[in-house]
Design a protein around this motif. Sequence first.
Motif, PDB file in Angstrom:
ATOM      1  N   ASP A   1       0.874  -1.102   0.003  1.00 33.17           N
ATOM      2  CA  ASP A   1      -0.083   0.050  -0.098  1.00 33.17           C
ATOM      3  C   ASP A   1       0.754   1.215   0.088  1.00 33.17           C
ATOM      4  N   GLN A   2       1.852   1.199   0.656  1.00 30.22           N
ATOM      5  CA  GLN A   2       2.916   2.521   0.506  1.00 30.22           C
ATOM      6  C   GLN A   2       3.464   2.578  -0.922  1.00 30.22           C
ATOM      7  N   LEU A   3       3.626   1.802  -1.650  1.00 28.28           N
ATOM      8  CA  LEU A   3       4.116   1.612  -2.989  1.00 28.28           C
ATOM      9  C   LEU A   3       3.077   2.692  -3.882  1.00 28.28           C
ATOM     10  N   ILE A   4       1.782   2.605  -3.606  1.00 32.92           N
ATOM     11  CA  ILE A   4       0.732   3.211  -4.682  1.00 32.92           C
ATOM     12  C   ILE A   4       1.211   4.860  -4.636  1.00 32.92           C
ATOM     13  N   GLY A   5       1.552   5.546  -5.977  1.00 30.15           N
ATOM     14  CA  GLY A   5       1.586   6.588  -6.148  1.00 30.15           C
ATOM     15  C   GLY A   5       3.095   6.948  -6.248  1.00 30.15           C
ATOM     16  N   GLN A   6       3.960   5.768  -6.090  1.00 31.55           N
ATOM     17  CA  GLN A   6       5.339   5.819  -6.386  1.00 31.55           C
ATOM     18  C   GLN A   6       5.905   5.757  -7.813  1.00 31.55           C
ATOM     19  N   VAL A   7       6.805   6.358  -8.509  1.00 28.21           N
ATOM     20  CA  VAL A   7       7.111   6.413  -9.924  1.00 28.21           C
ATOM     21  C   VAL A   7       8.332   5.590  -9.958  1.00 28.21           C
ATOM     22  N   GLY A   8       8.297   4.321 -10.783  1.00 28.30           N
ATOM     23  CA  GLY A   8       9.381   3.804 -11.162  1.00 28.30           C
ATOM     24  C   GLY A   8       9.770   3.552 -12.553  1.00 28.30           C
ATOM     25  N   HIS A   9      10.801   2.674 -12.614  1.00 28.86           N
ATOM     26  CA  HIS A   9      10.978   2.425 -14.177  1.00 28.86           C
ATOM     27  C   HIS A   9      10.917   0.984 -14.464  1.00 28.86           C
ATOM     28  N   VAL A  10      10.480   0.494 -15.717  1.00 30.76           N
ATOM     29  CA  VAL A  10      10.666  -0.653 -16.069  1.00 30.76           C
ATOM     30  C   VAL A  10      11.730  -1.118 -16.510  1.00 30.76           C
ATOM     31  N   THR A  11      12.210  -2.360 -15.887  1.00 35.26           N
ATOM     32  CA  THR A  11      13.483  -3.011 -16.271  1.00 35.26           C
ATOM     33  C   THR A  11      13.150  -4.216 -17.094  1.00 35.26           C
ATOM     34  N   MET A  12      12.065  -4.895 -16.982  1.00 35.30           N
ATOM     35  CA  MET A  12      11.880  -5.928 -17.982  1.00 35.30           C
ATOM     36  C   MET A  12      10.468  -5.577 -18.493  1.00 35.30           C
ATOM     37  N   ARG A  13      10.238  -5.491 -19.746  1.00 35.29           N
ATOM     38  CA  ARG A  13       9.059  -5.296 -20.372  1.00 35.29           C
ATOM     39  C   ARG A  13       7.874  -5.852 -20.005  1.00 35.29           C
ATOM     40  N   ILE A  14       6.730  -5.101 -19.769  1.00 37.22           N
ATOM     41  CA  ILE A  14       5.628  -5.297 -19.370  1.00 37.22           C
ATOM     42  C   ILE A  14       4.699  -5.716 -20.721  1.00 37.22           C
ATOM     43  N   ALA A  15       4.272  -7.059 -20.698  1.00 34.46           N
ATOM     44  CA  ALA A  15       3.592  -7.278 -22.036  1.00 34.46           C
ATOM     45  C   ALA A  15       2.195  -7.098 -22.143  1.00 34.46           C
ATOM     46  N   GLY A  16       1.578  -6.481 -20.891  1.00 39.93           N
ATOM     47  CA  GLY A  16       0.036  -6.399 -20.970  1.00 39.93           C
ATOM     48  C   GLY A  16      -0.532  -7.789 -21.066  1.00 39.93           C
ATOM     49  N   ALA A  17      -1.983  -7.674 -21.129  1.00 37.38           N
ATOM     50  CA  ALA A  17      -2.861  -8.924 -21.171  1.00 37.38           C
ATOM     51  C   ALA A  17      -2.391  -9.882 -20.083  1.00 37.38           C
ATOM     52  N   GLY A  18      -2.338  -9.539 -18.926  1.00 38.49           N
ATOM     53  CA  GLY A  18      -2.053 -10.538 -18.001  1.00 38.49           C
ATOM     54  C   GLY A  18      -0.596 -11.000 -17.777  1.00 38.49           C
ATOM     55  N   ARG A  19       0.317 -10.428 -18.699  1.00 33.64           N
ATOM     56  CA  ARG A  19       1.548 -10.940 -18.751  1.00 33.64           C
ATOM     57  C   ARG A  19       2.463  -9.775 -17.870  1.00 33.64           C
ATOM     58  N   PRO A  20       3.298 -10.427 -17.032  1.00 33.68           N
ATOM     59  CA  PRO A  20       3.886  -9.462 -16.071  1.00 33.68           C
ATOM     60  C   PRO A  20       5.514  -9.121 -16.742  1.00 33.68           C
ATOM     61  N   GLY A  21       6.095  -7.901 -16.319  1.00 34.29           N
ATOM     62  CA  GLY A  21       7.316  -7.601 -16.402  1.00 34.29           C
ATOM     63  C   GLY A  21       7.886  -7.357 -15.125  1.00 34.29           C
ATOM     64  N   GLU A  22       8.868  -6.279 -15.063  1.00 37.61           N
ATOM     65  CA  GLU A  22       9.558  -6.207 -13.869  1.00 37.61           C
ATOM     66  C   GLU A  22       9.931  -4.596 -13.758  1.00 37.61           C
ATOM     67  N   VAL A  23       9.683  -4.004 -12.474  1.00 34.00           N
ATOM     68  CA  VAL A  23       9.943  -2.598 -12.492  1.00 34.00           C
ATOM     69  C   VAL A  23      10.969  -2.259 -11.202  1.00 34.00           C
ATOM     70  N   GLN A  24      11.791  -1.294 -11.113  1.00 36.07           N
ATOM     71  CA  GLN A  24      12.453  -0.736  -9.871  1.00 36.07           C
ATOM     72  C   GLN A  24      11.694   0.166  -9.382  1.00 36.07           C
ATOM     73  N   LEU A  25      11.645   0.371  -7.951  1.00 37.07           N
ATOM     74  CA  LEU A  25      10.866   1.364  -7.201  1.00 37.07           C
ATOM     75  C   LEU A  25      11.729   1.927  -6.101  1.00 37.07           C
ATOM     76  N   PRO A  26      11.569   3.194  -5.830  1.00 40.98           N
ATOM     77  CA  PRO A  26      12.140   3.344  -4.578  1.00 40.98           C
ATOM     78  C   PRO A  26      11.379   2.828  -3.383  1.00 40.98           C
TER      79      PRO A  26
END
Length: 71
Positions: A6-31
Amino acid sequence: MAFVGDQLIGQVGHVTMRIAGAGRPGEVQLPIRGGSESFIAYGDEPIEAGAAVLVVGARPGRVVEVARLSG
């Protein structure tokens, strides 16, 4: 104790591994905790690596829902 994600909601991060959409995840880096950490990320649309994203939801187990930031 509040759900940590819940503390992460509103945080800005960057995609490190492509998010494919349609239920297929990727990876992000968050502070978090004075550094940055990797999280599994889902989005409604494909989002390429390097794109800035906003966390719009959180799930248990280091999983977040993100939306692309325009700009």
